[in-house]
Design a protein around this motif. Structure first.
Motif, PDB file in Angstrom:
ATOM      1  N   SER A 153      -6.142  -2.486  -3.274  1.00  0.00           N
ATOM      2  CA  SER A 153      -4.825  -1.853  -3.401  1.00  0.00           C
ATOM      3  C   SER A 153      -3.747  -2.912  -3.651  1.00  0.00           C
ATOM      4  CB  SER A 153      -4.537  -1.063  -2.119  1.00  0.00           C
ATOM      5  OG  SER A 153      -3.170  -0.838  -1.944  1.00  0.00           O
ATOM      6  N   ASP A 202      -2.731   5.275  -2.233  1.00  0.00           N
ATOM      7  CA  ASP A 202      -3.760   4.254  -1.985  1.00  0.00           C
ATOM      8  C   ASP A 202      -4.597   4.564  -0.750  1.00  0.00           C
ATOM      9  OD1 ASP A 202      -2.972   2.517  -4.106  1.00  0.00           O
ATOM     10  OD2 ASP A 202      -1.264   1.884  -2.881  1.00  0.00           O
ATOM     11  N   HIS A 253       0.844  -1.192   0.000  1.00  0.00           N
ATOM     12  CA  HIS A 253       0.000   0.000   0.000  1.00  0.00           C
ATOM     13  C   HIS A 253       0.877   1.239   0.000  1.00  0.00           C
ATOM     14  CE1 HIS A 253      -2.861  -3.059   0.892  1.00  0.00           C
ATOM     15  NE2 HIS A 253      -2.456  -3.220   2.132  1.00  0.00           N
TER      16      HIS A 253
END
Ligand SMILES: [Zn+2]
Length: 249
Positions: free
Chosen positions: A95, A87, A83
Motif C-alpha cells: 500500500s 487499501d 494507507h
C-alpha cells in the motif's frame, strides 16, 4: 558518513534539479547527491513509518526498504497517512509503495512484507545505510538496535505514546545503544493511544535528524534523547550515558 562509502558517481538529472530546487538552496547539489546515495530501511510502515517514508521519498533518498508484516485495518486510518480507505486488507509495504512511487519515481522503493525477527534482521540491515524506527513495540526495536549496532549502521529510534514522543540518534561506536538506555525486558501494551498530528511531529523530528546526519548540515543530536510533550508543547533533550555492562561497549 557510512552511507557514502560507494565509489559510484551519482549525478542529478535536470528534472531532479527542478524537483529539489528549494532544498538545494539549503544544502546544495552535494548535499542532494549524498541523499541520493543513501539507502534507508523503514522498520514498520504504520503511523511513524508512513510519515517517515513520505518525507524521505519527497527529500529524495536513493532507496527505501519498507518492512512490515501487517495488513491495513480500519483502525490504522486515523494516523497511518500512506494507507487509505480502499487499501484495507492490503499488506502495508505494498500500500505504501504504490503512493511513494507516484510521489517520487527517482526513489527505489523495496517493499518487504515480513515482520522483523532475529532470523531476518541481519539480511535486512545489510541492504541499507541507515535504519529508521516506525515500530510500535520494544521487542522488535531491541532486535533492530542490536543488529544495526552489530552492522555499524546508524539507527534512529522514534516512538510515541499519546501526546508524548521521543527520538534517539544511535551511531555505533559514537553513542550508547538503545539497550544502554532501556531494560530489554520492556514490554509494549497491545494498543498504544495514537493520534495523527503527534505521530507526524515525532516522525518529522526523526527524519530531520536523518537529513542532517546524511547532508552534514546542522547539529545532529547524537547520544541524546529528544523528548516531546505535545500536551504542553515542551521539548527537552536528555544526555545519554553508556551502560557499563551493556553488550555494545
Ligand atoms: Zn549499549
Amino acid at each position: 558518513m557510512s552511507g557514502c562509502s560507494s565509489a559510484e558517481v551519482i549525478e542529478l538529472t535536470p528534472s531532479e534539479l527542478l524537483r529539489y530546487e528549494r532544498q538545494l538552496l539549503l544544502f546544495g547539489v552535494e548535499g542532494q547527491k549524498k541523499l541520493k546515495k543513501t539507502s534507508v530501511m523503514i522498520a514498520g510502515v504504520g503511523g511513524l513509518g508512513s510519515f517517515e517514508a513520505l518525507y524521505l521519498t519527497a527529500l529524495g533518498v536513493g532507496k527505501l526498504v519498507l518492512v512490515d508484516g501487517d495488513t491495513v485495518e480500519d483502525s490504522n486510518l486515523n494516523r497511518q497517512i500512506l494507507h487509505w480507505t480502499d487499501d484495507i486488507g492490503k499488506p502495508k509495504p505494498i500500500s505504501a509503495a504504490e503512493k511513494l512511487r507516484r510521489l517520487n519515481p527517482n526513489v527505489e522503493i523495496v517493499p518487504v512484507t515480513e515482520r522483523i525477527t532475529r532470523d531476518n534482521v541481519d539480511d535486512l540491515v545489510k541492504q541499507v545505510d541507515i535504519v529508521i524506527d516506525g515500530l510500535d513495540n520494544w521487542e522488535a526495536r531491541f532486535i533492530l538496535d542490536e543488529a544495526a549496532y552489530r552492522a555499524g549502521k546508524p539507527y534512529i529510534h522514534a516512538g510515541i505514546y499519546g501526546f508524548e514522543g521521543q527520538v534517539v540518534v544511535i551511531v555505533p561506536g559514537e553513542t550508547p545503544c538503545l539497550r544502554c538506555l532501556l531494560p530489554p525486558s520492556l514490554k509494549s501494551p497491545s494498543k498504544i493511544p495514537a493520534v495523527g498530528p503527534i505521530v507526524a511531529l515525532v516522525g518529522s523530528i526523526a527524519v530531520t535528524e536523518l537529513m542532517k546526519l546524511v547532508t552534514g548540515m546542522g547539529e545532529v543530536n547524537k547520544g541524546k534523547m529528544i523528548v516531546v510533550d505535545a500536551y504542553t508543547m515542551d521539548m527537552m533533550k536528555i544526555e545519554l550515558r553508556p551502560r557499563k555492562d551493556c553488550k555494545c561497549g
